[in-house]
Structures are given as C-alpha cells and as structure tokens.
Scaffold this active site. Structure first.
Site, PDB file in Angstrom:
ATOM      1  N   LYS A 169      20.789  16.057 -14.678  1.00  0.00           N
ATOM      2  CA  LYS A 169      19.494  15.887 -14.015  1.00  0.00           C
ATOM      3  C   LYS A 169      19.724  15.758 -12.512  1.00  0.00           C
ATOM      4  O   LYS A 169      20.260  14.761 -12.045  1.00  0.00           O
ATOM      5  CB  LYS A 169      18.766  14.638 -14.543  1.00  0.00           C
ATOM      6  CG  LYS A 169      17.309  14.609 -14.081  1.00  0.00           C
ATOM      7  CD  LYS A 169      16.743  13.226 -13.930  1.00  0.00           C
ATOM      8  CE  LYS A 169      17.138  12.521 -12.674  1.00  0.00           C
ATOM      9  NZ  LYS A 169      16.692  13.165 -11.409  1.00  0.00           N
ATOM     10  N   SER A 221      22.389   5.837  -5.280  1.00  0.00           N
ATOM     11  CA  SER A 221      22.371   4.566  -4.551  1.00  0.00           C
ATOM     12  C   SER A 221      22.806   3.401  -5.441  1.00  0.00           C
ATOM     13  O   SER A 221      22.690   3.458  -6.667  1.00  0.00           O
ATOM     14  CB  SER A 221      20.963   4.310  -4.021  1.00  0.00           C
ATOM     15  OG  SER A 221      20.074   4.164  -5.107  1.00  0.00           O
ATOM     16  N   ALA A 223      21.304   0.604  -5.677  1.00  0.00           N
ATOM     17  CA  ALA A 223      20.113   0.036  -6.331  1.00  0.00           C
ATOM     18  C   ALA A 223      19.842   0.745  -7.659  1.00  0.00           C
ATOM     19  O   ALA A 223      19.586   0.095  -8.690  1.00  0.00           O
ATOM     20  CB  ALA A 223      18.910   0.156  -5.406  1.00  0.00           C
ATOM     21  N   THR A 224      19.927   2.070  -7.656  1.00  0.00           N
ATOM     22  CA  THR A 224      19.689   2.812  -8.903  1.00  0.00           C
ATOM     23  C   THR A 224      20.838   2.570  -9.882  1.00  0.00           C
ATOM     24  O   THR A 224      20.614   2.468 -11.095  1.00  0.00           O
ATOM     25  CB  THR A 224      19.520   4.322  -8.604  1.00  0.00           C
ATOM     26  OG1 THR A 224      18.495   4.476  -7.633  1.00  0.00           O
ATOM     27  CG2 THR A 224      19.128   5.098  -9.848  1.00  0.00           C
ATOM     28  N   GLY A 225      22.048   2.445  -9.367  1.00  0.00           N
ATOM     29  CA  GLY A 225      23.201   2.158 -10.228  1.00  0.00           C
ATOM     30  C   GLY A 225      23.000   0.869 -11.020  1.00  0.00           C
ATOM     31  O   GLY A 225      23.315   0.790 -12.211  1.00  0.00           O
ATOM     32  N   GLU A 242      29.154   6.162  -9.124  1.00  0.00           N
ATOM     33  CA  GLU A 242      29.621   6.394  -7.744  1.00  0.00           C
ATOM     34  C   GLU A 242      28.444   6.092  -6.842  1.00  0.00           C
ATOM     35  O   GLU A 242      27.479   6.851  -6.803  1.00  0.00           O
ATOM     36  CB  GLU A 242      30.087   7.839  -7.563  1.00  0.00           C
ATOM     37  CG  GLU A 242      31.296   8.225  -8.392  1.00  0.00           C
ATOM     38  CD  GLU A 242      32.572   7.476  -8.021  1.00  0.00           C
ATOM     39  OE1 GLU A 242      32.598   6.779  -6.985  1.00  0.00           O
ATOM     40  OE2 GLU A 242      33.540   7.575  -8.796  1.00  0.00           O
ATOM     41  N   CYS A 276      28.157  10.149   1.267  1.00  0.00           N
ATOM     42  CA  CYS A 276      28.581   8.804   0.852  1.00  0.00           C
ATOM     43  C   CYS A 276      29.865   8.414   1.556  1.00  0.00           C
ATOM     44  O   CYS A 276      30.081   7.254   1.873  1.00  0.00           O
ATOM     45  CB  CYS A 276      28.743   8.765  -0.656  1.00  0.00           C
ATOM     46  SG  CYS A 276      29.853  10.013  -1.298  1.00  0.00           S
ATOM     47  N   GLU A 372      23.815   0.665   4.763  1.00  0.00           N
ATOM     48  CA  GLU A 372      24.188   2.081   4.737  1.00  0.00           C
ATOM     49  C   GLU A 372      23.054   2.878   5.371  1.00  0.00           C
ATOM     50  O   GLU A 372      22.007   3.047   4.763  1.00  0.00           O
ATOM     51  CB  GLU A 372      24.380   2.510   3.274  1.00  0.00           C
ATOM     52  CG  GLU A 372      24.851   3.919   3.128  1.00  0.00           C
ATOM     53  CD  GLU A 372      24.769   4.406   1.692  1.00  0.00           C
ATOM     54  OE1 GLU A 372      23.846   4.012   0.963  1.00  0.00           O
ATOM     55  OE2 GLU A 372      25.624   5.213   1.321  1.00  0.00           O
TER      56      GLU A 372
HETATM   57  P1  NAD Z   1      19.014   7.599  -5.645  1.00  0.00           P
HETATM   58  O1  NAD Z   1      19.774   6.532  -6.338  1.00  0.00           O
HETATM   59  O2  NAD Z   1      17.645   7.289  -5.185  1.00  0.00           O
HETATM   60  O3  NAD Z   1      18.863   8.884  -6.577  1.00  0.00           O
HETATM   61  C1  NAD Z   1      19.968   9.499  -7.186  1.00  0.00           C
HETATM   62  C2  NAD Z   1      19.524  10.108  -8.494  1.00  0.00           C
HETATM   63  O4  NAD Z   1      19.088   9.077  -9.374  1.00  0.00           O
HETATM   64  C3  NAD Z   1      18.365  11.087  -8.383  1.00  0.00           C
HETATM   65  O5  NAD Z   1      18.615  12.164  -9.260  1.00  0.00           O
HETATM   66  C4  NAD Z   1      17.183  10.265  -8.876  1.00  0.00           C
HETATM   67  O6  NAD Z   1      16.142  11.063  -9.413  1.00  0.00           O
HETATM   68  C5  NAD Z   1      17.842   9.436  -9.953  1.00  0.00           C
HETATM   69  N1  NAD Z   1      17.127   8.206 -10.307  1.00  0.00           N
HETATM   70  C6  NAD Z   1      16.163   7.564  -9.613  1.00  0.00           C
HETATM   71  N2  NAD Z   1      15.767   6.446 -10.288  1.00  0.00           N
HETATM   72  C7  NAD Z   1      16.501   6.405 -11.437  1.00  0.00           C
HETATM   73  C8  NAD Z   1      16.588   5.488 -12.522  1.00  0.00           C
HETATM   74  N3  NAD Z   1      15.824   4.386 -12.584  1.00  0.00           N
HETATM   75  N4  NAD Z   1      17.463   5.733 -13.511  1.00  0.00           N
HETATM   76  C9  NAD Z   1      18.260   6.825 -13.452  1.00  0.00           C
HETATM   77  N5  NAD Z   1      18.231   7.735 -12.455  1.00  0.00           N
HETATM   78  C10 NAD Z   1      17.369   7.516 -11.444  1.00  0.00           C
HETATM   79  O7  NAD Z   1      19.952   8.077  -4.463  1.00  0.00           O
HETATM   80  P2  NAD Z   1      19.633   9.195  -3.389  1.00  0.00           P
HETATM   81  O8  NAD Z   1      18.732   8.591  -2.371  1.00  0.00           O
HETATM   82  O9  NAD Z   1      19.224  10.450  -4.066  1.00  0.00           O
HETATM   83  O10 NAD Z   1      21.083   9.422  -2.758  1.00  0.00           O
HETATM   84  C11 NAD Z   1      21.558   8.666  -1.701  1.00  0.00           C
HETATM   85  C12 NAD Z   1      22.493   7.586  -2.196  1.00  0.00           C
HETATM   86  O11 NAD Z   1      23.515   8.148  -2.996  1.00  0.00           O
HETATM   87  C13 NAD Z   1      23.222   6.891  -1.072  1.00  0.00           C
HETATM   88  O12 NAD Z   1      23.233   5.512  -1.314  1.00  0.00           O
HETATM   89  C14 NAD Z   1      24.632   7.430  -1.158  1.00  0.00           C
HETATM   90  O13 NAD Z   1      25.649   6.631  -0.665  1.00  0.00           O
HETATM   91  C15 NAD Z   1      24.773   7.647  -2.604  1.00  0.00           C
HETATM   92  N6  NAD Z   1      25.805   8.646  -2.871  1.00  0.00           N
HETATM   93  C16 NAD Z   1      26.965   8.207  -3.373  1.00  0.00           C
HETATM   94  C17 NAD Z   1      28.001   9.097  -3.611  1.00  0.00           C
HETATM   95  C18 NAD Z   1      29.280   8.622  -4.197  1.00  0.00           C
HETATM   96  O14 NAD Z   1      30.020   9.419  -4.723  1.00  0.00           O
HETATM   97  N7  NAD Z   1      29.595   7.358  -4.140  1.00  0.00           N
HETATM   98  C19 NAD Z   1      27.813  10.456  -3.334  1.00  0.00           C
HETATM   99  C20 NAD Z   1      26.596  10.882  -2.810  1.00  0.00           C
HETATM  100  C21 NAD Z   1      25.590   9.952  -2.592  1.00  0.00           C
END
Ligand code: NAD
Length: 468
Positions: A169, A221, A223-225, A242, A276, A372
């Site tokens: 997804k 992010s 928060a979502t993790g 990640e 990231c 961040e």
């Molecule tokens: P995000 O967490 O908002 O979204 C990431 C994904 O999660 C999207 O596909 C989103 O639709 C999905 N999502 C949203 N709510 C969800 C839920 N409740 N349950 C499951 N999935 C859900 O992050 P973003 O804003 O798209 O990306 C930016 C963030 O990602 C930054 O914090 C960045 O550091 C991080 N990031 C980390 C890495 C890494 O490898 N560590 C790589 C790239 C980005």
C-alpha cells in the site's frame, strides 16, 4: 503521458471502487486520476495473498529467485517510464529519480542473489539439530511518498524470495510508481502473490490489524509506527518499522571547510530534505563555525530550485501541500529562534517550492533542531568541542543515522562508536545499498531492512531437532 492507474488484486489489474487525484507538486495541478481501493478490495487482496501463499512457498527458493530476476529485467525495460512518472508525481530532480529507479532494480537483483541456508548446529551420537527458515505467510508493506518505488520494492523483493505473498500500500500522494510496479509484476508472478492497493490514508488500520496478515513492514513516521504496533498487538504481528529520524552531523575543526560543506549540503538537501536519512541538524566546532555557515549559505544561494524535469534542477518542490506548509512553519521557527543566512522564502508562482534555507545562531531546544523538519530548512548549531557535539546528537529520541566529520580517522571512529544511531557515517552521509543492513535505533525503528539480516526478518526461524 498515460499513467498506470489500476490496482493489482489476485493477478488482475482492476479499477478501484474509489479514485485518487494525483497532483504534480511542481505545478500543483492534477496529472492523473487513479484507482483507490475500498475496504472490500483490500480484503480481497489479503484473501488472494492468503490463498496463493502455500503454493508460492512450495515453489521453492530457486524458482522464486528466477521470477525475481525476470521482474528485475522487466523493471529495467521500463526504467525510463518509471523515472518520468516519479519526477511527475514525486517532484524530485531527474538525476535523483534515475538514481532511485537504478536502486529499485538493483534491490530486486540483489535479493535474488541471496540465500538463507539451513545450518546444522549439532550432529552427533545423540541427534541432529538444524536451524532453518520458513515463510511467515501474508506480508503487508506500507510506504511513504518520498521514495515511491524503492521503498515498496525493498519490502516486496525479500518478502517474496522467502515464500511470503504480499499486499503493498503506497502513500496516497504518490500511488502511480507503485501501480506501475504492479503492472510490471502482473504477468510475471502467479495470481495473488503480489497485490497492490491504494487508499486515502484510511486502509492502514484495516490492513495492519487483519488477522490473516502475519507481518507488517512499514516505512513512515514514528507516530504512524506507534499506531501500527498497537494495532498489531492483538495478533502479535511481526513488525519491521523504519521510522523518522533527526540525523546529526558533528563537524570537527580539522576538516577542510569548503569540501565538507559541499558534502554536508548535498546530504541535507537531497530530495529537498525529504529523506529519512538526510542530515537534519549540523553541529560545528566553534573555531570554524562562521566559515562553515558562510560556505553553506553560498551553496544554498547558488542551488538551482525548479521543476524536476529541467536538467539544471538540483532541488525540486515539496512533495505535497502538507509538506509545503510544514516547511513554511519551520521557516517561521527559524526566524524566531535563529538567523536565516540563505533562503527563507518560498518561490513565487505555482508549485510547492521552498528555497534551501540555512539557519545559524540557533541551538537545541528550538523545534527546528529537536524535531524532524523533513524539509529544506537546515539548522547549524555552534558546539564547544566534539564531546559537546556528541552529547547534543545523542540527546534526541531518534537514532536513525548520524555522521562524524574529521581529518583524524581514529578520533572520528571513536566518536562514531559512541553515537546512538543505527548507521553512523564518517566523512560522508546518506550512502546506502541493498547489501548494507539498515536499522533505526531508539524511536527511529524496530528491526532491520536490507542485506541478509533484513531478509531473515521475512522468515520464521525453524529448528528441527531430531533425536537418535
Ligand atoms: P506517514 O507515517 O504519515 O505515512 C506513511 C504511510 O503510512 C502512508 O502510506 C500512509 O497512508 C500510511 N498510514 C497512515 N496512517 C496509517 C495507519 N494508521 N496505519 C497504517 N498505515 C498508515 O509518513 P509520511 O508523512 O508519508 O512520510 C514521512 C515520514 O516517513 C517521515 O517521518 C520520515 O522520516 C519517514 N521515513 C522513514 C524512512 C525510514 O526508512 N526510516 C524512510 C522514508 C520516510
């Protein structure tokens, strides 16, 4: 140009029950309307993956490797198209998109070269003990918008090789690259082995809590993790997370200022700061602080900001309106808490462009340093000495990456050993590859991706203990 616009469910490319409008961040205008899955389509994808999994696992490692290699070839054939789609929907400069597409193919090819052999840990008169690996079942891979081809592929390829079936997804603002990867996969893999559904940020909870899903591999992010971890608790899902980072670069006074500034600049503003593993805060020893800030400001002033499709562009737009607002918020923070010596403005006209912004005379405690920013607004903090820099770098709840810069390799290594991050670079930053394990420390993640260590996370450890 036409764009891939179909979901992949049970071997069929299908329209969505809903649609998503995809914007070009360089213009703010819609470029495509693509499929968006309903919950019942997500359910169908999980069901297809579940029913396809036993036969896929039974096919064997060699056969799965062979199909992955065919997939890598097919991605190469459509590399040009994937690159153009990426620039249009993600916004990154052409050269960066070419790099991501190169890595996308390379990750598939790399995983197709790996094996997880069975090891015999005891074989004597009392019995034989073998340690091996089996598949987990259905894997859900959820990805963000900053690397819309590489991140999903780096989940898909190892999951498939280990005998799992997959539901991917992508993020709602960059679905097309992943839909194109689905289109490429469709004729290659048996029905149900690879499924791709899109959403409007509203299917994550359904997919990550689904009882038929064994593992969630997530990049996004922190928060979502946390939400995914809580949601997976009921069924004890295997998780690889990640997450966010706030990578620090600690720069000692013995470096060549101009050469180091160039490397630090490139690693900070890669993908317009939306990476990231980009440098997010820079700590510089007092005696070179002014010279270093000046060198960074000069680089920022000379950087070409523009549409990704223009050959001269070094820095593209923010990927989406929310990011654009976030960058502007951090510019306001910079004005309040420090001195902006380059950038600090958004570009006139359409598109979500932000000039690379260098902020000096700022320190820890400011949101721009502690959080961040994920945008091209870079704080440079003055430090007394290396110990001061290290202490400040380690004070963060994040621990994705970090770097130490010094002409003294021994000193740099000693500091790197004490930096609390999953990856610490010396005199470079952001260098990665499929053979290098990638793991976040502290609240930057759980588990490992990439390399053989990352591959093993897509398996269940299996001990066969035979008595004689
Ligand atoms: P995000 O967490 O908002 O979204 C990431 C994904 O999660 C999207 O596909 C989103 O639709 C999905 N999502 C949203 N709510 C969800 C839920 N409740 N349950 C499951 N999935 C859900 O992050 P973003 O804003 O798209 O990306 C930016 C963030 O990602 C930054 O914090 C960045 O550091 C991080 N990031 C980390 C890495 C890494 O490898 N560590 C790589 C790239 C980005």
């Amino acid at each position: 140009m036409s764009f891939a616009d179909k979901l992949l469910i049970n071997g069929q490319l299908v329209a969505g029950d809903r649609t998503i409008e995809v914007l070009d961040p360089a213009t703010g205008e819609a470029i495509a309307v693509v499929a968006c899955a309903s919950e019942s389509q997500a359910q169908a994808a999980v069901a297809a993956a579940k029913s396809a999994q036993p036969a896929w696992e039974a096919l064997g490692w060699e056969a799965r490797m062979a199909l992955l290699l065919i997939y890598a070839d097919a991605i190469r054939e459509r590399a040009q198209e994937l690159t153009e789609v990426m620039v249009r929907e993600q916004g990154k400069p052409l050269a960066e998109a070419q790099g991501e597409v190169y890595y996308t193919e390379a990750f598939v090819r790399y995983f197709a070269s790996l094996n997880l052999p069975i090891s015999t840990i005891q074989d004597d008169a009392s019995g034989k003990i073998e340690v091996g690996h089996s598949a987990l079942g259905v894997v859900v891979g959820i990805s963000p918008w900053n690397f819309p081809a590489l991140v999903p592929i780096a989940k898909l390829a190892p999951a498939l090789l280990c005998g799992n079936t997959v539901v991917l997804k992508p993020a709602p603002t960059t679905p097309i690259c992943t839909l194109l990867l689905a289109e490429i996969a469709q004729p290659i893999f048996p029905a149900g082995v690879v499924n791709v559904v899109t959403d409007q940020n509203d299917l994550g909870t359904f997919l990550t809590g689904h009882p038929d899903v064994a593992k969630v591999t997530f990049t996004g992010s922190t928060a979502t993790g946390r939400k995914i971890m809580a949601n997976g608790a009921a069924t004890l899902k295997r998780l690889t997370l990640e997450l966010g980072g706030n990578d620090a670069a600690v720069i000692l006074s013995d470096v060549n200022v101009v050469a180091t500034a160039k490397k630090v600049f490139d690693a900070s503003f890669y993908n317009a700061g939306q990476a990231c593993l980009a440098i997010k805060r820079v700590y510089v020893e007092d005696s070179i602080y002014d010279a270093f800030c000046d060198a960074m400001a000069l680089l920022a002033e000379n950087a070409v900001v523009g549409r990704g499709l223009e050959m001269s562009t070094q820095i593209g737009p923010m990927q989406n309106p929310a990011q654009f607002e976030k960058a502007q918020y951090f510019i306001e923070v910079a004005k309040r808490d420090g001195n902006i010596i380059a950038g600090g403005t958004i570009s006139e006209g359409p598109g979500y462009f932000v000039k690379p912004t260098i902020v000096r005379d700022i320190t820890d405690g400011s949101e721009l340093v502690d959080h961040e920013q994920f945008s091209p607004v870079l704080p440079i903090v003055r430090i007394v000495d290396a110990e001061d820099g290290l202490a400040r770098a380690n004070r963060s709840p994040y621990g994705l990456g970090g770097s130490v810069w010094s002409a003294d390799a021994g000193r740099a290594r000693a500091l790197a050993a004490r930096m609390q991050a999953g990856t610490v670079w010396i005199n470079q930053h952001l260098k990665f590859g499929p053979h290098i394990p990638f793991a976040g420390a502290k609240q930057s993640g759980i588990g490992v991706e990439w390399a053989d260590l990352g591959l093993a996370e897509f398996t269940q450890l299996k001990v066969i203990n035979e008595g004689y």
